[in-house]
Motif scaffolding. Structure first.
Motif, PDB file in Angstrom:
ATOM      1  N   VAL A 177     100.829  75.511  -9.545  1.00  0.00           N
ATOM      2  CA  VAL A 177     100.785  75.218  -8.112  1.00  0.00           C
ATOM      3  C   VAL A 177     102.011  74.406  -7.711  1.00  0.00           C
ATOM      4  O   VAL A 177     102.636  74.661  -6.685  1.00  0.00           O
ATOM      5  CB  VAL A 177      99.491  74.481  -7.727  1.00  0.00           C
ATOM      6  N   ALA A 178     102.376  73.436  -8.535  1.00  0.00           N
ATOM      7  CA  ALA A 178     103.546  72.612  -8.244  1.00  0.00           C
ATOM      8  C   ALA A 178     104.822  73.450  -8.237  1.00  0.00           C
ATOM      9  O   ALA A 178     105.729  73.210  -7.442  1.00  0.00           O
ATOM     10  CB  ALA A 178     103.666  71.492  -9.266  1.00  0.00           C
ATOM     11  N   ALA A 179     104.877  74.473  -9.090  1.00  0.00           N
ATOM     12  CA  ALA A 179     106.078  75.298  -9.203  1.00  0.00           C
ATOM     13  C   ALA A 179     106.143  76.418  -8.159  1.00  0.00           C
ATOM     14  O   ALA A 179     107.226  76.789  -7.715  1.00  0.00           O
ATOM     15  CB  ALA A 179     106.155  75.912 -10.601  1.00  0.00           C
ATOM     16  N   ALA A 180     104.987  76.955  -7.771  1.00  0.00           N
ATOM     17  CA  ALA A 180     104.968  78.105  -6.852  1.00  0.00           C
ATOM     18  C   ALA A 180     103.698  78.082  -6.008  1.00  0.00           C
ATOM     19  O   ALA A 180     102.777  78.868  -6.209  1.00  0.00           O
ATOM     20  CB  ALA A 180     105.070  79.408  -7.644  1.00  0.00           C
ATOM     21  N   MET A 181     103.656  77.180  -5.041  1.00  0.00           N
ATOM     22  CA  MET A 181     102.437  76.999  -4.243  1.00  0.00           C
ATOM     23  C   MET A 181     102.105  78.183  -3.337  1.00  0.00           C
ATOM     24  O   MET A 181     100.982  78.294  -2.885  1.00  0.00           O
ATOM     25  CB  MET A 181     102.522  75.713  -3.421  1.00  0.00           C
ATOM     26  N   ASP A 182     103.059  79.065  -3.105  1.00  0.00           N
ATOM     27  CA  ASP A 182     102.767  80.250  -2.304  1.00  0.00           C
ATOM     28  C   ASP A 182     102.087  81.347  -3.119  1.00  0.00           C
ATOM     29  O   ASP A 182     101.575  82.309  -2.553  1.00  0.00           O
ATOM     30  CB  ASP A 182     104.056  80.811  -1.687  1.00  0.00           C
ATOM     31  N   VAL A 183     102.101  81.195  -4.429  1.00  0.00           N
ATOM     32  CA  VAL A 183     101.550  82.223  -5.313  1.00  0.00           C
ATOM     33  C   VAL A 183     100.288  81.754  -6.028  1.00  0.00           C
ATOM     34  O   VAL A 183      99.395  82.550  -6.304  1.00  0.00           O
ATOM     35  CB  VAL A 183     102.621  82.664  -6.342  1.00  0.00           C
TER      36      VAL A 183
ATOM     37  N   LEU B 260     110.496  84.607  -4.288  1.00  0.00           N
ATOM     38  CA  LEU B 260     109.628  83.711  -5.054  1.00  0.00           C
ATOM     39  C   LEU B 260     109.697  83.948  -6.557  1.00  0.00           C
ATOM     40  O   LEU B 260     109.085  83.217  -7.334  1.00  0.00           O
ATOM     41  CB  LEU B 260     108.180  83.875  -4.590  1.00  0.00           C
ATOM     42  N   ALA B 261     110.450  84.946  -6.980  1.00  0.00           N
ATOM     43  CA  ALA B 261     110.473  85.344  -8.391  1.00  0.00           C
ATOM     44  C   ALA B 261     110.867  84.206  -9.321  1.00  0.00           C
ATOM     45  O   ALA B 261     110.230  83.996 -10.362  1.00  0.00           O
ATOM     46  CB  ALA B 261     111.411  86.537  -8.587  1.00  0.00           C
ATOM     47  N   GLU B 262     111.888  83.435  -8.975  1.00  0.00           N
ATOM     48  CA  GLU B 262     112.321  82.347  -9.842  1.00  0.00           C
ATOM     49  C   GLU B 262     111.239  81.273  -9.956  1.00  0.00           C
ATOM     50  O   GLU B 262     110.973  80.755 -11.052  1.00  0.00           O
ATOM     51  CB  GLU B 262     113.612  81.726  -9.318  1.00  0.00           C
ATOM     52  N   ASP B 263     110.589  80.959  -8.844  1.00  0.00           N
ATOM     53  CA  ASP B 263     109.508  79.968  -8.869  1.00  0.00           C
ATOM     54  C   ASP B 263     108.346  80.443  -9.742  1.00  0.00           C
ATOM     55  O   ASP B 263     107.756  79.658 -10.484  1.00  0.00           O
ATOM     56  CB  ASP B 263     109.003  79.676  -7.458  1.00  0.00           C
ATOM     57  N   VAL B 264     108.026  81.721  -9.644  1.00  0.00           N
ATOM     58  CA  VAL B 264     106.913  82.279 -10.430  1.00  0.00           C
ATOM     59  C   VAL B 264     107.249  82.262 -11.917  1.00  0.00           C
ATOM     60  O   VAL B 264     106.405  81.909 -12.749  1.00  0.00           O
ATOM     61  CB  VAL B 264     106.559  83.694  -9.944  1.00  0.00           C
ATOM     62  N   ARG B 265     108.476  82.635 -12.256  1.00  0.00           N
ATOM     63  CA  ARG B 265     108.884  82.583 -13.662  1.00  0.00           C
ATOM     64  C   ARG B 265     108.820  81.147 -14.197  1.00  0.00           C
ATOM     65  O   ARG B 265     108.409  80.918 -15.332  1.00  0.00           O
ATOM     66  CB  ARG B 265     110.285  83.160 -13.826  1.00  0.00           C
TER      67      ARG B 265
END
Length: 64
Positions: A17-23, A44-49
């Motif tokens: 959640v901290a890294a990719a709160m939209d996902v 958002l790909a980098e955040d998800v990775r």
């Protein structure tokens, strides 16, 4: 990109959640991961990775 989460592995650390709160989000009752978007945008790909990389339980898998 397709994101797959394994709720059984999740330890509710909240790093995703901290890294990719939209996902990712967390359930209120136990903190287990909730996948909000299985096919996030390229932006958002980098955040998800990053979220997958920092998950202490390795509960997030990315399929390209």
């Amino acid at each position: 990109m397709k994101v797959v989460v394994d709720e059984e592995k999740c330890v509710a650390a909240g790093q995703c959640v901290a890294a990719a709160m939209d996902v990712f989000d967390q359930r209120e009752d136990d903190g287990i991961v909730v996948l909000l978007d299985a096919h996030p945008s390229d932006e958002l790909a980098e955040d998800v990775r990053n979220a997958a990389a920092v998950c202490p339980a390795l509960a997030i898998r990315i399929e390209e």
